[in-house]
Design a protein around this motif. Structure first.
Motif, short mmCIF file in Angstrom:
data_model
loop_
_atom_site.label_atom_id
_atom_site.label_comp_id
_atom_site.label_asym_id
_atom_site.label_seq_id
_atom_site.Cartn_x
_atom_site.Cartn_y
_atom_site.Cartn_z
N GLN A 140 -16.72 -29.21 -32.43
CA GLN A 140 -15.30 -28.96 -32.17
C GLN A 140 -14.76 -27.84 -33.05
O GLN A 140 -14.00 -26.98 -32.59
CB GLN A 140 -14.50 -30.25 -32.40
N ALA A 141 -15.17 -27.83 -34.30
CA ALA A 141 -14.70 -26.80 -35.24
C ALA A 141 -15.13 -25.41 -34.82
O ALA A 141 -14.40 -24.43 -35.01
CB ALA A 141 -15.20 -27.11 -36.65
N GLU A 190 -24.90 -24.65 -44.10
CA GLU A 190 -25.22 -23.34 -43.55
C GLU A 190 -26.29 -22.62 -44.36
O GLU A 190 -26.94 -21.69 -43.88
CB GLU A 190 -23.96 -22.48 -43.47
N SER A 191 -26.50 -23.05 -45.59
CA SER A 191 -27.56 -22.43 -46.41
C SER A 191 -28.92 -23.06 -46.15
O SER A 191 -29.93 -22.59 -46.67
CB SER A 191 -27.20 -22.55 -47.90
N GLY A 192 -28.93 -24.14 -45.34
CA GLY A 192 -30.21 -24.77 -45.02
C GLY A 192 -30.53 -25.97 -45.87
O GLY A 192 -31.64 -26.51 -45.77
N ALA A 193 -29.59 -26.42 -46.69
CA ALA A 193 -29.84 -27.59 -47.53
C ALA A 193 -29.92 -28.85 -46.66
O ALA A 193 -29.34 -28.91 -45.57
CB ALA A 193 -28.72 -27.74 -48.56
N GLN A 194 -30.65 -29.83 -47.12
CA GLN A 194 -30.79 -31.09 -46.40
C GLN A 194 -29.55 -31.94 -46.67
O GLN A 194 -29.41 -32.55 -47.73
CB GLN A 194 -32.06 -31.83 -46.86
N VAL A 195 -28.64 -31.95 -45.71
CA VAL A 195 -27.43 -32.76 -45.84
C VAL A 195 -27.41 -33.78 -44.70
O VAL A 195 -27.97 -33.52 -43.63
CB VAL A 195 -26.15 -31.88 -45.78
N PRO A 196 -26.80 -34.94 -44.92
CA PRO A 196 -26.78 -35.96 -43.86
C PRO A 196 -25.98 -35.48 -42.65
O PRO A 196 -24.88 -34.94 -42.79
CB PRO A 196 -26.10 -37.15 -44.54
N LEU A 197 -26.55 -35.68 -41.47
CA LEU A 197 -25.90 -35.25 -40.23
C LEU A 197 -25.87 -36.42 -39.26
O LEU A 197 -26.88 -36.74 -38.62
CB LEU A 197 -26.65 -34.07 -39.60
N SER A 247 -15.61 -30.89 -47.21
CA SER A 247 -15.41 -29.91 -48.28
C SER A 247 -16.10 -28.59 -47.93
O SER A 247 -17.10 -28.58 -47.19
CB SER A 247 -15.96 -30.44 -49.60
N GLU A 248 -15.57 -27.52 -48.46
CA GLU A 248 -16.20 -26.22 -48.23
C GLU A 248 -17.60 -26.21 -48.83
O GLU A 248 -18.53 -25.61 -48.27
CB GLU A 248 -15.35 -25.11 -48.86
N ARG A 249 -17.78 -26.89 -49.96
CA ARG A 249 -19.09 -26.96 -50.61
C ARG A 249 -20.10 -27.61 -49.67
O ARG A 249 -21.24 -27.16 -49.57
CB ARG A 249 -18.98 -27.74 -51.91
N GLN A 255 -16.13 -19.79 -43.69
CA GLN A 255 -16.73 -21.10 -43.90
C GLN A 255 -15.66 -22.12 -44.32
O GLN A 255 -15.70 -23.28 -43.90
CB GLN A 255 -17.81 -21.02 -44.97
N LYS A 256 -14.70 -21.67 -45.11
CA LYS A 256 -13.64 -22.56 -45.58
C LYS A 256 -12.85 -23.13 -44.41
O LYS A 256 -12.52 -24.32 -44.38
CB LYS A 256 -12.71 -21.81 -46.54
N GLU A 257 -12.56 -22.29 -43.41
CA GLU A 257 -11.78 -22.76 -42.27
C GLU A 257 -12.58 -23.74 -41.41
O GLU A 257 -12.03 -24.72 -40.91
CB GLU A 257 -11.32 -21.58 -41.41
N VAL A 258 -13.87 -23.47 -41.25
CA VAL A 258 -14.71 -24.41 -40.50
C VAL A 258 -14.71 -25.76 -41.19
O VAL A 258 -14.58 -26.81 -40.54
CB VAL A 258 -16.15 -23.87 -40.35
#
Length: 267
Positions: free
Chosen positions: A80-81, A63-70, A55-57, A45-48
């Motif tokens: 690309q990653a 990836e944990s399913g949290a609602q993050v802005p996309l 940030s890795e966080r 995950q850190k490399e992605v």
């Protein structure tokens, strides 16, 4: 991979969490990206996160399913990653962009859009042609298609079910296992777009009872949006004494989301 018994097959509502959720696909795509790079294991995950410039966080939360802005730019960096192909990118962007689904459209409109599309299918006299909806239900077919594949005349004819469940298809499609895997990849994309669609979920549940199909489905998270130019080798003794090789030319009607007009043309 150990084959599951039929009694272990999840119901649609449970199973959709395994493939329709973005976190599951991200984990699978990280694994595939690692294999592409010769790592033998998933990209960390850190490399992605480093590849994306986040940030890795942040990535762990995604990836944990949290609602993050996309945003679309963020999805492009993510694609690309993970070194995603065009079909995987289409699925990823679909997570952000929604369109009117077939569920909101009438099955027909009294000779309107589907009516004109039926006329287009009927007008094809050189190649077999057909029209299907978002769930591969056969809406229309021309005389050549019915001659090649008489099953299209049956009530509630469905291309996906015929390919994956009818023993006849394994005789007529020369490289059946390869083609079945490609159809399942299209089904996965359709379900990612419409995870709650009852017809698609019913198709998935029924094909999971076919051991070969279940094995192919569980082999990986392959996604195909549309099979434009897909090549098929067919054995149709009632049509030709020799093997037929055709390509599927696919057109997407602008005002019928999910519908596809397909002509089978010589390769």
């Amino acid at each position: 991979m150990t084959e599951s018994r039929d009694t272990d097959i999840p119901e649609p509502a449970e199973f959709q969490l395994e493939f329709a959720d973005l976190p599951h696909l991200l984990r699978a795509w990280r694994t595939e990206a690692g294999l592409k790079l010769g790592r033998g294991k998933a990209l960390p995950q850190k490399e992605v996160a480093q590849r994306m410039g986040v940030s890795e966080r942040w990535y762990r939360a995604l990836e944990s399913g949290a609602q993050v802005p996309l945003t679309l730019d963020t999805l492009t960096l993510l694609a690309q990653a993970l070194d995603l192909g065009p079909d995987e990118r289409t699925a990823l962007y679909w997570y952000r962009i929604t369109e009117v689904s077939d569920e909101r459209q009438p099955s027909d409109d009294g000779g309107g859009r589907f009516g004109r599309l039926r006329e287009l299918v009927d007008a094809q006299t050189t190649f077999p042609a057909y029209l299907i909806d978002h769930a591969w239900n056969v809406i229309a077919y021309n005389a050549l298609m019915a001659g090649w594949f008489p099953w299209v005349r049956e009530p509630e004819a469905n291309l996906m079910r015929w390919v994956l469940q009818n023993p006849e298809s394994r005789e007529q499609i020369v490289d059946w296992k390869k083609q079945a895997a490609l159809y399942l990849a299209q089904l996965r994309f359709a379900l990612f777009r419409s995870p709650d669609d009852p017809t698609l979920n019913d198709v998935l549940t029924s094909v999971q009872h076919e051991p070969d199909c279940r094995e192919l489905w569980n082999a990986g998270p392959r996604i195909i949006a549309f099979r434009q130019g897909g090549k098929f080798r067919l054995s149709l003794p009632h049509i030709s004494k020799t093997e037929l090789v055709v390509t599927a030319q696919v057109l997407l009607p602008a005002y019928r989301p999910g519908a596809r007009f397909v002509a089978l043309m010589p390769a």
